[in-house]
Write a protein that holds these residues in place. Structure first.
Motif, PDB file in Angstrom:
ATOM      1  N   UNK A 297     -10.602  54.130  22.714  1.00  9.57           N
ATOM      2  CA  UNK A 297      -9.775  53.598  21.651  1.00  9.57           C
ATOM      3  C   UNK A 297     -10.675  53.007  20.577  1.00  9.57           C
ATOM      4  N   UNK A 298     -10.087  52.448  19.569  1.00 12.23           N
ATOM      5  CA  UNK A 298     -10.820  51.854  18.448  1.00 12.23           C
ATOM      6  C   UNK A 298     -10.420  50.387  18.335  1.00 12.23           C
ATOM      7  N   UNK A 299     -11.247  49.568  17.703  1.00 11.15           N
ATOM      8  CA  UNK A 299     -10.882  48.154  17.517  1.00 11.15           C
ATOM      9  C   UNK A 299      -9.536  48.016  16.804  1.00 11.15           C
ATOM     10  N   UNK A 300      -8.760  47.042  17.254  1.00  7.36           N
ATOM     11  CA  UNK A 300      -7.415  46.800  16.719  1.00  7.36           C
ATOM     12  C   UNK A 300      -6.502  48.012  16.915  1.00  7.36           C
ATOM     13  N   UNK A 301      -6.789  48.810  17.902  1.00  4.94           N
ATOM     14  CA  UNK A 301      -5.949  49.966  18.181  1.00  4.94           C
ATOM     15  C   UNK A 301      -4.753  49.589  19.050  1.00  4.94           C
ATOM     16  N   UNK A 302      -4.030  50.588  19.493  1.00  2.00           N
ATOM     17  CA  UNK A 302      -2.839  50.339  20.282  1.00  2.00           C
ATOM     18  C   UNK A 302      -2.702  51.399  21.372  1.00  2.00           C
ATOM     19  N   UNK A 303      -1.939  51.034  22.374  1.00  2.00           N
ATOM     20  CA  UNK A 303      -1.603  51.930  23.482  1.00  2.00           C
ATOM     21  C   UNK A 303      -0.101  51.814  23.709  1.00  2.00           C
ATOM     22  N   UNK A 304       0.591  52.942  23.688  1.00  2.00           N
ATOM     23  CA  UNK A 304       2.036  52.981  23.890  1.00  2.00           C
ATOM     24  C   UNK A 304       2.341  53.736  25.176  1.00  2.00           C
ATOM     25  N   UNK A 305       3.096  53.096  26.052  1.00  2.00           N
ATOM     26  CA  UNK A 305       3.505  53.714  27.307  1.00  2.00           C
ATOM     27  C   UNK A 305       5.024  53.703  27.371  1.00  2.00           C
ATOM     28  N   UNK A 306       5.605  54.876  27.599  1.00  2.00           N
ATOM     29  CA  UNK A 306       7.059  55.012  27.684  1.00  2.00           C
ATOM     30  C   UNK A 306       7.408  55.684  29.004  1.00  2.00           C
ATOM     31  N   UNK A 307       8.316  55.066  29.754  1.00  2.00           N
ATOM     32  CA  UNK A 307       8.768  55.597  31.040  1.00  2.00           C
ATOM     33  C   UNK A 307      10.291  55.580  31.036  1.00  2.00           C
TER      34      UNK A 307
END
Length: 402
Positions: A297-307
């Motif tokens: 990832x990159x600084x100030x990035x995000x991760x989205x998880x959908x279940x």
């Protein structure tokens, strides 16, 4: 030999039945006797000749008053003997003909069986000649579409899959050897440095030992990843109900501190979702996806998880920001020991996504991956529709506690 005996036995049985039917038809016919009486009643008078027609046993009536007497009976007996002699002669000749044609049919059966089995012998010889070194060879049977052509095409398809598996195995072994050789070489260098140092100190020993410990942990993670990869590729022994939502919650809680330390925003939208499979493998699948999304990832990035559940099927979607991934490189990342940047020394071995794909294949799920618009990857996994659980697992019905 078995085909020849089968052909010969069928011919002999059918020929015997034919002779029996012929004998019954011929023996069932009756002999007929026709006599013409042209005698005169009195001088100067005459009557028309009378025709007497006797069938079978009715000829015995020829001896009755007013009919031709014993001559008719004698002629009838002679006709009976002639008829029986004709039947006996016919059956004798028929048996001889059946014997001769049986020998000929057995020989023809041997020839025909040889011609039928010739392609099978050719395929058997070719298959026996194929080894791991020439697994690229194919039967390549030409001709009309029949059972033998279908068999040859099936064997060619099997050889193609076997060749692909062998090539994948060779690449896997080579990559694993390379990944293991690098830390072993570094360990050897650190140990050798400690031995040739003429003025060692406690600090140098401590430094080398810390580096050796870090290398040992890295090797342990590699071996654990290899073990999970082999386990997932073996398939499922006994599928059981799996609460995908609960596993996702556990994985999110486990990686949230790491996401906070890296300054990454982790958003998880988890809805009730159930499937049938191996809970340990599914848990590792979710953990690997999150670990991959956080690591690349990159600084100030995000991760989205959908279940959640889509059309009665449990699904999981993981998306992250990061380095731009070329579209033609997306599929390669799901193969063992493949990384977007091979020179990166981040402690990863390129096995995380390959384990994900193996677990997906073991569960019969569908995996779709594409490059994200903001970099990184978007991975979508849809599991098969689960079977009815017959109420044995009530905790998996309804809304799950969050």
């Amino acid at each position: 030999m078995r085909l020849t005996l089968l052909y010969g036995a069928l011919f002999i049985v059918s020929g015997t039945v034919l002779l029996a039917v012929t004998y019954l038809l011929v023996a069932g016919t009756t002999t007929s006797l026709i006599l013409i009486d042209g005698t005169r009643d009195a001088p100067g008078g005459s009557r028309p000749p009378q025709v007497h027609h006797y069938m079978g046993d009715d000829a015995g009536a020829a001896g009755s008053p007013g009919n031709i007497d014993r001559q008719a009976e004698a002629l009838h007996q002679q006709a009976e003997h002639t008829h029986q002699a004709m039947i006996d002669n016919l059956m004798f000749n028929a048996v001889i003909a059946l014997a001769i044609t049986s020998v000929v049919s057995i020989w023809l059966g041997w020839v025909v069986a040889g011609r039928v089995l010739r392609p099978l012998r050719s395929m058997t010889t070719t298959i026996q000649r194929i080894t791991a070194r020439n697994v690229h060879e194919r039967l390549a049977v030409e001709g009309p579409r029949d059972e033998l052509k279908d068999l040859a095409d099936t064997v060619d398809g099997l050889l193609g899959r076997l060749e692909t598996a062998l090539d994948s195995h060779k690449r896997f072994v080579a990559n694993a050897a390379h990944e293991l050789r690098t830390p072993l070489t570094l360990e050897h260098a650190l140990l050798e440095e400690s031995l040739i140092d003429r003025d060692p100190t406690v600090d140098t020993f401590r430094t080398n030992f810390e580096r050796l410990l870090a290398i040992s942990k890295q090797q342990g993670r590699l071996l654990e990843a290899l073990l999970f990869l082999s386990t997932s590729e073996r398939g499922l022994d006994r599928p059981e109900p799996v609460d995908l939502a609960a596993l996702a919650d556990e994985a999110v809680q486990a990686v949230r501190p790491a996401a906070d330390r890296r300054g990454l925003r982790l958003d998880a939208r988890v809805a009730p979702a159930c499937l049938e499979g191996d809970p340990v493998l599914v848990g590792r699948l979710v953990a690997n996806l999150l670990d991959n999304a956080l690591s690349y990832n990159v600084p100030d990035g995000r991760v989205d998880l959908t279940v959640g559940t889509r059309d009665g099927r449990a699904f999981l979607t993981a998306a992250n920001t990061g380095q731009q991934v070329p579209e033609d490189q997306v599929d390669r990342l799901f193969h063992p020991f493949q990384r977007l940047d091979r020179s990166a020394d981040d402690g990863h071995h390129g096995l995380g996504l390959s384990i994900v794909r193996s677990i997906v294949d073991a569960h019969g799920a569908a995996l779709t991956a594409r490059a994200g618009t903001d970099g990184g990857l978007v991975v979508d996994i849809v599991f098969p529709e689960r079977h009815q659980l017959s109420g044995k697992h009530p905790k998996m019905a309804g809304t799950l506690p969050r």
